[in-house]
Design a protein around this motif. Structure first.
Motif, PDB file in Angstrom:
ATOM      1  N   ARG A  53      40.941  79.975  30.001  1.00  0.00           N
ATOM      2  CA  ARG A  53      41.158  79.677  31.399  1.00  0.00           C
ATOM      3  C   ARG A  53      39.878  79.123  32.023  1.00  0.00           C
ATOM      4  O   ARG A  53      38.793  79.667  31.830  1.00  0.00           O
ATOM      5  CB  ARG A  53      41.570  80.944  32.148  1.00  0.00           C
ATOM      6  N   TYR A  54      40.039  78.024  32.733  1.00  0.00           N
ATOM      7  CA  TYR A  54      38.906  77.426  33.425  1.00  0.00           C
ATOM      8  C   TYR A  54      39.374  77.019  34.815  1.00  0.00           C
ATOM      9  O   TYR A  54      40.445  76.406  34.934  1.00  0.00           O
ATOM     10  CB  TYR A  54      38.375  76.205  32.657  1.00  0.00           C
ATOM     11  N   PHE A  92      31.008  80.837  28.222  1.00  0.00           N
ATOM     12  CA  PHE A  92      31.417  81.917  27.325  1.00  0.00           C
ATOM     13  C   PHE A  92      32.627  82.627  27.917  1.00  0.00           C
ATOM     14  O   PHE A  92      33.056  82.315  29.031  1.00  0.00           O
ATOM     15  CB  PHE A  92      30.252  82.887  27.071  1.00  0.00           C
ATOM     16  N   GLU A  93      33.170  83.590  27.151  1.00  0.00           N
ATOM     17  CA  GLU A  93      34.386  84.284  27.572  1.00  0.00           C
ATOM     18  C   GLU A  93      34.033  85.711  28.002  1.00  0.00           C
ATOM     19  O   GLU A  93      33.801  86.570  27.158  1.00  0.00           O
ATOM     20  CB  GLU A  93      35.385  84.299  26.401  1.00  0.00           C
ATOM     21  N   PRO A  94      33.995  85.977  29.312  1.00  0.00           N
ATOM     22  CA  PRO A  94      33.544  87.294  29.782  1.00  0.00           C
ATOM     23  C   PRO A  94      34.426  88.440  29.273  1.00  0.00           C
ATOM     24  O   PRO A  94      33.925  89.544  29.060  1.00  0.00           O
ATOM     25  CB  PRO A  94      33.595  87.171  31.307  1.00  0.00           C
ATOM     26  N   GLY A 103      39.190  86.424  34.305  1.00  0.00           N
ATOM     27  CA  GLY A 103      39.605  85.667  33.124  1.00  0.00           C
ATOM     28  C   GLY A 103      38.995  84.298  32.938  1.00  0.00           C
ATOM     29  O   GLY A 103      39.087  83.730  31.855  1.00  0.00           O
ATOM     30  N   ASN A 104      38.369  83.730  33.946  1.00  0.00           N
ATOM     31  CA  ASN A 104      37.812  82.395  33.761  1.00  0.00           C
ATOM     32  C   ASN A 104      36.607  82.416  32.836  1.00  0.00           C
ATOM     33  O   ASN A 104      35.787  83.331  32.893  1.00  0.00           O
ATOM     34  CB  ASN A 104      37.367  81.817  35.103  1.00  0.00           C
ATOM     35  N   MET A 105      36.509  81.380  31.992  1.00  0.00           N
ATOM     36  CA  MET A 105      35.285  81.215  31.210  1.00  0.00           C
ATOM     37  C   MET A 105      34.156  80.937  32.201  1.00  0.00           C
ATOM     38  O   MET A 105      34.387  80.344  33.256  1.00  0.00           O
ATOM     39  CB  MET A 105      35.433  80.060  30.217  1.00  0.00           C
ATOM     40  N   ILE A 106      32.943  81.388  31.879  1.00  0.00           N
ATOM     41  CA  ILE A 106      31.842  81.127  32.809  1.00  0.00           C
ATOM     42  C   ILE A 106      30.615  80.587  32.109  1.00  0.00           C
ATOM     43  O   ILE A 106      30.407  80.789  30.923  1.00  0.00           O
ATOM     44  CB  ILE A 106      31.474  82.339  33.693  1.00  0.00           C
ATOM     45  N   ARG A 107      29.831  79.878  32.887  1.00  0.00           N
ATOM     46  CA  ARG A 107      28.613  79.272  32.419  1.00  0.00           C
ATOM     47  C   ARG A 107      27.586  80.355  32.073  1.00  0.00           C
ATOM     48  O   ARG A 107      27.496  81.367  32.763  1.00  0.00           O
ATOM     49  CB  ARG A 107      28.086  78.409  33.574  1.00  0.00           C
ATOM     50  N   PHE A 108      26.827  80.144  30.998  1.00  0.00           N
ATOM     51  CA  PHE A 108      25.749  81.077  30.683  1.00  0.00           C
ATOM     52  C   PHE A 108      24.763  81.076  31.838  1.00  0.00           C
ATOM     53  O   PHE A 108      24.256  80.013  32.222  1.00  0.00           O
ATOM     54  CB  PHE A 108      25.033  80.651  29.404  1.00  0.00           C
ATOM     55  N   ALA A 151      36.595  72.218  30.153  1.00  0.00           N
ATOM     56  CA  ALA A 151      36.988  73.521  29.599  1.00  0.00           C
ATOM     57  C   ALA A 151      36.750  73.610  28.096  1.00  0.00           C
ATOM     58  O   ALA A 151      36.658  74.713  27.550  1.00  0.00           O
ATOM     59  CB  ALA A 151      38.460  73.791  29.914  1.00  0.00           C
ATOM     60  N   THR A 152      36.651  72.469  27.409  1.00  0.00           N
ATOM     61  CA  THR A 152      36.437  72.549  25.956  1.00  0.00           C
ATOM     62  C   THR A 152      35.003  72.960  25.613  1.00  0.00           C
ATOM     63  O   THR A 152      34.735  73.338  24.480  1.00  0.00           O
ATOM     64  CB  THR A 152      36.750  71.203  25.253  1.00  0.00           C
ATOM     65  N   PHE A 153      34.112  72.893  26.603  1.00  0.00           N
ATOM     66  CA  PHE A 153      32.707  73.237  26.353  1.00  0.00           C
ATOM     67  C   PHE A 153      32.468  74.737  26.534  1.00  0.00           C
ATOM     68  O   PHE A 153      31.732  75.174  27.408  1.00  0.00           O
ATOM     69  CB  PHE A 153      31.778  72.414  27.249  1.00  0.00           C
ATOM     70  N   THR A 154      33.140  75.499  25.686  1.00  0.00           N
ATOM     71  CA  THR A 154      32.932  76.944  25.668  1.00  0.00           C
ATOM     72  C   THR A 154      32.663  77.323  24.220  1.00  0.00           C
ATOM     73  O   THR A 154      33.312  76.782  23.301  1.00  0.00           O
ATOM     74  CB  THR A 154      34.140  77.703  26.255  1.00  0.00           C
ATOM     75  N   LEU A 155      31.705  78.211  23.996  1.00  0.00           N
ATOM     76  CA  LEU A 155      31.305  78.497  22.614  1.00  0.00           C
ATOM     77  C   LEU A 155      32.397  79.189  21.818  1.00  0.00           C
ATOM     78  O   LEU A 155      32.336  79.212  20.595  1.00  0.00           O
ATOM     79  CB  LEU A 155      29.998  79.303  22.584  1.00  0.00           C
ATOM     80  N   THR A 156      33.427  79.724  22.486  1.00  0.00           N
ATOM     81  CA  THR A 156      34.547  80.304  21.727  1.00  0.00           C
ATOM     82  C   THR A 156      35.448  79.207  21.154  1.00  0.00           C
ATOM     83  O   THR A 156      36.356  79.501  20.389  1.00  0.00           O
ATOM     84  CB  THR A 156      35.395  81.253  22.593  1.00  0.00           C
TER      85      THR A 156
END
Ligand SMILES: *[C@@H]1O[C@H](CO)[C@@H](O)[C@H](O)[C@H]1NC(C)=O
Ligand SMILES: *[C@@H]1O[C@H](CO)[C@@H](O)[C@H](O)[C@H]1NC(C)=O
Ligand SMILES: *[C@@H]1O[C@H](CO)[C@@H](O)[C@H](O)[C@H]1NC(C)=O
Ligand SMILES: *[C@@H]1O[C@H](CO)[C@@H](O)[C@H](O)[C@H]1NC(C)=O
Length: 301
Positions: A53-54, A92-94, A103-108, A151-156
């Motif tokens: 989710r982004y 990253f995925e909190p 639920g949103n992915m968040i920036r480091f 949204a694709t730029f998440t390390l998961t």
């Protein structure tokens, strides 16, 4: 049960049910089944489902391996891209670190990393100074909107990928798939891209932090397509698949090496193949019967 009480129970169940679905980004694919053909996630792989989710919207789905700190696969619906690859921050995925987190992915964030985040998933220092690039499973290229791309730029959604693959044959594959789906897919195109581990002597980033895949694989399902296909695309609909080398020293049993490739890409070949052939290699390498698409994507014809 009296009528008003029964009604109250129904209301409570639906309110709670809705809340639970809205909150469960990690652990359950139910809220993001739209990213799978016939709402049917691939079978045979075990991991932690993430509904990615982004900006308060589901963008794609990932089956994550906590032990490997990298994805088994990401699944998404292709849309014809517009514009450029965004320059964006890694996220990253909190909920992998804190199940009760939003639920949103968040920036480091800048500064020292939270230890629960470091323990639960890959973080940027894992990739920095390694000999691997960040290889998208769900690529930015396969999306129309800026938000879906971001949204694709998440390390998961990322595995350690050699630059010789990421900037060479694997990128070429993503471009070829982009062109054929844009030109000949008439309805939805469902794509799943995943990782194949080493059989023995696993490779890791930073002392058992993030597992490196020996191969990457990808497959699409486009049930509704233009049947006036040019000769070279004859066998590429409704499904098509590929396996790419991520180690120039691997044996050539699965993917042979082209001796004429440019030096920087040599040993990172991608072999195109049928979905059946891909599933055969996945069964062999993962010791499990893996089904990527419901009825191998043939269910609609
Ligand atoms: C990367 O290498 C540089 C130079 O050796 C070093 O200063 C830096 O701390 C390293 N960064 C990480 C995250 O390992
Ligand atoms: C992706 O496909 C679209 C539609 O054919 C095309 O305009 C675009 O140039 C392609 N992008 C790449 C990087 O191949
Ligand atoms: C299908 O492809 C042919 C040529 O490849 C093209 O002329 C035709 O317009 C396409 N049909 C549709 C429905 O896109
Ligand atoms: C492949 O093998 C060579 C020689 O043993 C070694 O120098 C190189 O680092 C290896 N490459 C990879 C990607 O493991």
């Amino acid at each position: 049960m009296s009528r008003p009480l029964a009604l109250l129970v129904v209301v409570l169940v639906s309110v709670c049910g809705h809340w639970r679905l809205a909150a469960a980004d990690v652990g359950d694919f139910t809220p993001c089944l739209q990213f799978f053909y016939r709402s049917w996630p691939p079978k045979g792989l075990i991991g932690t489902p993430i509904c990615q989710r982004y900006d308060n919207q589901y963008r794609f789905a990932t089956l994550y391996s906590r032990a490997r700190r990298s994805p088994w696969f990401s699944a998404y619906v292709y849309t014809v891209p517009q514009g450029k690859r965004p320059s964006t921050f890694w996220k990253f995925e909190p909920q992998l670190a804190y199940p009760g987190a939003a639920g949103n992915m968040i920036r480091f964030p800048p500064g020292p990393l939270d230890q629960n985040v470091v323990d639960s998933q890959a973080v940027e220092p894992d990739y920095i100074n390694s000999t691997y690039s960040r290889g998208h499973m769900n690529p930015s290229l396969h999306h129309r909107t800026h938000e879906d791309r971001t949204a694709t730029f998440t390390l998961t959604n990322v595995v350690p990928q050699k630059a010789g693959s990421n900037d060479g044959p694997w990128e070429k594959l993503e471009q070829t798939v982009n062109k054929s789906l844009a030109a000949f897919c008439l309805g939805q195109a469902y794509v799943v891209t995943g990782a194949i581990p080493y059989q023995s002597e696993e490779h890791w980033l930073k002392n058992h932090r993030v597992a490196v895949p020996e191969y990457m694989w990808s497959a699409y399902c486009c049930p509704k397509y233009n049947s006036s296909l040019p000769e070279e695309l004859r066998n590429t609909f409704p499904t098509y698949a590929a396996i790419g080398r991520n180690d120039c020293n691997s044996s050539e049993e699965i993917v042979p090496v082209s001796k004429t490739a440019k030096k920087e890409f040599r040993g990172y070949d991608v072999r195109r193949m049928s979905l059946e052939t891909l599933e055969m290699y996945l069964r062999d390498r993962l010791s499990a019967v893996v089904s990527v698409f419901y009825e191998r994507c043939s269910g609609s014809h």
